[in-house]
Design a protein around this motif. Structure first.
Motif, PDB file in Angstrom:
ATOM      1  N   GLY A 293       0.810  -1.213   0.000  1.00 44.24           N
ATOM      2  CA  GLY A 293       0.000   0.000   0.000  1.00 44.24           C
ATOM      3  C   GLY A 293       0.842   1.262   0.000  1.00 44.24           C
ATOM      4  N   ARG A 294       1.887   1.294   0.843  1.00 39.82           N
ATOM      5  CA  ARG A 294       2.753   2.464   0.871  1.00 39.82           C
ATOM      6  C   ARG A 294       3.464   2.666  -0.463  1.00 39.82           C
ATOM      7  N   THR A 295       3.951   1.557  -1.030  1.00 42.51           N
ATOM      8  CA  THR A 295       4.665   1.654  -2.300  1.00 42.51           C
ATOM      9  C   THR A 295       3.739   2.142  -3.405  1.00 42.51           C
ATOM     10  N   ALA A 296       2.519   1.627  -3.449  1.00 46.30           N
ATOM     11  CA  ALA A 296       1.558   2.073  -4.465  1.00 46.30           C
ATOM     12  C   ALA A 296       1.253   3.564  -4.291  1.00 46.30           C
ATOM     13  N   TYR A 297       1.092   4.007  -3.053  1.00 47.76           N
ATOM     14  CA  TYR A 297       0.818   5.427  -2.795  1.00 47.76           C
ATOM     15  C   TYR A 297       1.959   6.288  -3.321  1.00 47.76           C
ATOM     16  N   VAL A 316      -5.145  12.840 -16.515  1.00 47.91           N
ATOM     17  CA  VAL A 316      -4.474  11.679 -15.931  1.00 47.91           C
ATOM     18  C   VAL A 316      -5.524  10.643 -15.557  1.00 47.91           C
ATOM     19  N   ASP A 317      -5.183   9.403 -15.857  1.00 44.53           N
ATOM     20  CA  ASP A 317      -6.053   8.280 -15.503  1.00 44.53           C
ATOM     21  C   ASP A 317      -5.279   7.379 -14.538  1.00 44.53           C
ATOM     22  N   VAL A 318      -5.798   7.209 -13.313  1.00 42.75           N
ATOM     23  CA  VAL A 318      -5.153   6.391 -12.283  1.00 42.75           C
ATOM     24  C   VAL A 318      -6.025   5.171 -12.036  1.00 42.75           C
ATOM     25  N   GLY A 325      -4.715 -12.953  -4.548  1.00 45.06           N
ATOM     26  CA  GLY A 325      -4.195 -13.963  -5.458  1.00 45.06           C
ATOM     27  C   GLY A 325      -3.433 -13.396  -6.638  1.00 45.06           C
ATOM     28  N   ASP A 326      -3.759 -12.155  -7.051  1.00 46.77           N
ATOM     29  CA  ASP A 326      -3.170 -11.572  -8.258  1.00 46.77           C
ATOM     30  C   ASP A 326      -2.124 -10.511  -7.979  1.00 46.77           C
ATOM     31  N   GLY A 327      -2.013 -10.040  -6.759  1.00 43.98           N
ATOM     32  CA  GLY A 327      -1.109  -8.950  -6.463  1.00 43.98           C
ATOM     33  C   GLY A 327      -1.779  -7.611  -6.705  1.00 43.98           C
ATOM     34  N   LEU A 328      -1.028  -6.548  -6.497  1.00 43.06           N
ATOM     35  CA  LEU A 328      -1.541  -5.183  -6.622  1.00 43.06           C
ATOM     36  C   LEU A 328      -0.947  -4.547  -7.877  1.00 43.06           C
ATOM     37  N   THR A 329      -1.815  -4.030  -8.752  1.00 49.31           N
ATOM     38  CA  THR A 329      -1.382  -3.390  -9.994  1.00 49.31           C
ATOM     39  C   THR A 329      -1.758  -1.920  -9.950  1.00 49.31           C
ATOM     40  N   VAL A 330      -0.782  -1.069 -10.226  1.00 47.41           N
ATOM     41  CA  VAL A 330      -0.973   0.383 -10.232  1.00 47.41           C
ATOM     42  C   VAL A 330      -0.591   0.895 -11.614  1.00 47.41           C
ATOM     43  N   GLU A 331      -1.497   1.665 -12.232  1.00 51.58           N
ATOM     44  CA  GLU A 331      -1.221   2.233 -13.550  1.00 51.58           C
ATOM     45  C   GLU A 331      -1.626   3.696 -13.545  1.00 51.58           C
ATOM     46  N   VAL A 332      -0.674   4.554 -13.941  1.00 53.20           N
ATOM     47  CA  VAL A 332      -0.930   5.995 -14.062  1.00 53.20           C
ATOM     48  C   VAL A 332      -0.581   6.380 -15.493  1.00 53.20           C
ATOM     49  N   ARG A 333      -1.584   6.922 -16.194  1.00 50.15           N
ATOM     50  CA  ARG A 333      -1.383   7.261 -17.605  1.00 50.15           C
ATOM     51  C   ARG A 333      -1.898   8.667 -17.852  1.00 50.15           C
ATOM     52  N   ASN A 334      -1.058   9.479 -18.519  1.00 52.41           N
ATOM     53  CA  ASN A 334      -1.497  10.833 -18.863  1.00 52.41           C
ATOM     54  C   ASN A 334      -1.570  10.993 -20.369  1.00 52.41           C
ATOM     55  N   THR A 335      -2.464  11.851 -20.800  1.00 50.64           N
ATOM     56  CA  THR A 335      -2.625  12.124 -22.232  1.00 50.64           C
ATOM     57  C   THR A 335      -1.557  13.109 -22.688  1.00 50.64           C
ATOM     58  N   ARG A 336      -1.575  13.385 -23.992  1.00 53.89           N
ATOM     59  CA  ARG A 336      -0.644  14.368 -24.534  1.00 53.89           C
ATOM     60  C   ARG A 336      -0.999  15.743 -23.976  1.00 53.89           C
ATOM     61  N   PRO A 337       0.007  16.448 -23.443  1.00 52.52           N
ATOM     62  CA  PRO A 337      -0.312  17.771 -22.878  1.00 52.52           C
ATOM     63  C   PRO A 337      -0.708  18.750 -23.976  1.00 52.52           C
ATOM     64  N   PRO A 338      -1.523  19.748 -23.653  1.00 48.67           N
ATOM     65  CA  PRO A 338      -1.886  20.758 -24.656  1.00 48.67           C
ATOM     66  C   PRO A 338      -0.665  21.572 -25.052  1.00 48.67           C
ATOM     67  N   VAL A 383       2.972   4.875 -16.494  1.00 49.53           N
ATOM     68  CA  VAL A 383       3.743   4.206 -15.442  1.00 49.53           C
ATOM     69  C   VAL A 383       2.885   3.056 -14.925  1.00 49.53           C
ATOM     70  N   ARG A 384       3.465   1.852 -14.973  1.00 50.77           N
ATOM     71  CA  ARG A 384       2.716   0.678 -14.533  1.00 50.77           C
ATOM     72  C   ARG A 384       3.588  -0.139 -13.600  1.00 50.77           C
ATOM     73  N   ALA A 385       3.021  -0.527 -12.464  1.00 44.83           N
ATOM     74  CA  ALA A 385       3.772  -1.295 -11.465  1.00 44.83           C
ATOM     75  C   ALA A 385       2.924  -2.454 -10.970  1.00 44.83           C
ATOM     76  N   TRP A 386       3.614  -3.554 -10.719  1.00 43.40           N
ATOM     77  CA  TRP A 386       2.962  -4.707 -10.076  1.00 43.40           C
ATOM     78  C   TRP A 386       3.677  -4.971  -8.768  1.00 43.40           C
ATOM     79  N   LEU A 387       2.895  -5.175  -7.708  1.00 47.24           N
ATOM     80  CA  LEU A 387       3.458  -5.406  -6.379  1.00 47.24           C
ATOM     81  C   LEU A 387       2.844  -6.670  -5.796  1.00 47.24           C
ATOM     82  N   PRO A 388       3.645  -7.476  -5.111  1.00 45.49           N
ATOM     83  CA  PRO A 388       3.099  -8.702  -4.511  1.00 45.49           C
ATOM     84  C   PRO A 388       2.170  -8.375  -3.350  1.00 45.49           C
TER      85      PRO A 388
END
Length: 401
Positions: A293-297, A316-318, A325-338, A383-388
């Motif tokens: 949880g701390r790492t994802a934050y 931004v889409d978080v 069973g699957d672990g924790l997946t965190v994905e942060v994606r931003n669009t093209r800036p204006p 940015v995409r991360a997988w955590l156990p």
């Protein structure tokens, strides 16, 4: 002749061996057989040679092999040189290479086959004296070899102890470096987030000085609160640096470390700074392990900070998903800036992977047992991360995420 530096201990050992050789010559003088044709003058000359041989023992450190050869050859004629010869061969066996010791031993025991062949015809006193001589020289060589092996063992143990000490110091230094890197990552994540919010609100006031008074007051309040929180976080991190311990609950920290359930609050702060952020998730925050949880934050926090710095105005889409069973997946994606099309110019520094923040996030995910990827996607960045999803011993007491 090369100069030898002797310590007090070396001088004491040399004088002790000199006295041993002299005492041995004096004690064995009555048992030395002398031929009937040799008078008192020969015995006197033999004794003088023995005295010189005892004095020559003091040269054993400079010329050990030469001294041993001279004393052994002269000992075949002068009977009082047995003591000095024993000291000389002992020195060779204890200090010189195996090859030199073997040559000296060959010189000593080379006549042994001839002696054994003549032994039945020898007088009893001469035969006994010769047997005693060979036994004493053999004992001196054996004692020298034992002393050399003991010195080599001590040197080996000393070297191992020094290597173990150096290894312990290296491990301690690595631990200190890891602690400093962890603190640096914490300061980068926490202060970078707070200061980026300050920059956004201060920029809004600078470029819109004619805003309604209510908006100015609200922005000033956000600036004051963000500055207060930044100072508060800085005190916490410096407290860890000074105390060398965690700041988690029950460990002297002023507040608990962030966890997965705090993500909505983090996103709300970013939205208040003008960010367009959509949050999907997280799953049951209370059930998420503290470390994951701390790492994802921290990953989401750093990703939002990078968007504000390198892609201001981008949406931004978080998304945070996971289960035991699957672990924790965190994905942060931003669009093209204006603004200008990135195809007509270089991407921001974070988009090419050169930012220290992304390097720190990857290391943070690795330490938590997971993995992180960061790469440009469709003109934006993801940015995409997988955590156990597991609780490791000591997670509850960790102070730095």
């Amino acid at each position: 002749m090369r100069r030898i530096h002797r310590t007090r201990r070396d001088w004491a050992a040399d004088l002790a061996l000199f006295l041993f050789a002299a005492c041995f010559a004096a004690v064995s003088s009555r048992s030395i057989p002398v031929a009937e044709g040799l008078g008192a003058g020969w015995r006197t000359a033999d004794q003088v040679a023995g005295g010189l041989g005892c004095a020559a023992v003091l040269l054993r450190r400079r010329l050990p092999v030469e001294l041993a050869v001279v004393l052994l050859l002269a000992g075949s004629v002068a009977h009082y040189l047995t003591g000095p010869a024993m000291v000389a061969v002992f020195t060779v066996a204890a200090t010189r290479p195996w090859k030199a010791t073997a040559w000296v031993a060959a010189l000593v025991f080379g006549p042994l086959p001839l002696f054994l062949w003549q032994l039945p015809d020898m007088p009893e006193d001469r035969a006994g004296s010769a047997v005693t001589y060979f036994a004493l020289i053999a004992g001196a060589i054996g004692w020298g070899l034992f002393r050399r092996s003991r010195q080599q063992l001590i040197a080996s143990l000393r070297e191992r102890a020094e290597l173990a000490e150096a290894d312990a110091q290296s491990r301690a230094e690595r631990a200190r470096m890891e602690a400093r890197e962890e603190i640096a990552r914490e300061m980068h994540d926490v202060l970078g987030h707070r200061l980026s919010l300050l920059s956004v609100h201060a920029g809004a006031l600078e470029f819109n000085p004619g805003a309604p008074r209510a908006e100015i007051e609200r922005a000033a309040g956000v600036l004051r609160e963000s500055a207060h929180l930044a100072l508060h976080d800085l005190r916490e991190v410096i407290g860890v640096l000074r105390a060398g311990q965690g700041t988690g609950p029950g460990e002297g920290g002023e507040r608990p470390q962030p966890e997965l359930a705090d993500l909505p609050r983090l996103v709300a702060e970013a939205r208040a700074a003008g960010g367009r952020i959509e949050l999907a998730g997280p799953p049951d925050g209370a059930a998420a392990p503290p470390l994951a949880g701390r790492t994802a934050y921290r990953i989401v926090q750093e990703a939002l900070t990078n968007v504000r710095k390198h892609a201001p105005g981008a949406s931004v889409d978080v998304r945070v998903t996971g289960s035991p069973g699957d672990g924790l997946t965190v994905e942060v994606r931003n669009t093209r800036p204006p603004g200008p099309d990135p195809a007509h110019g270089p991407l921001p520094a974070a988009a090419v992977g050169g930012g220290q923040g992304l390097i720190g996030l990857a290391e943070r995910a690795r330490l938590a047992g997971g993995a992180l990827t960061a790469l440009p996607v469709g003109g934006g960045f993801r940015v995409r991360a997988w955590l156990p999803w597991q609780v490791r011993p000591g997670d509850e007491g960790e102070g730095l995420g």
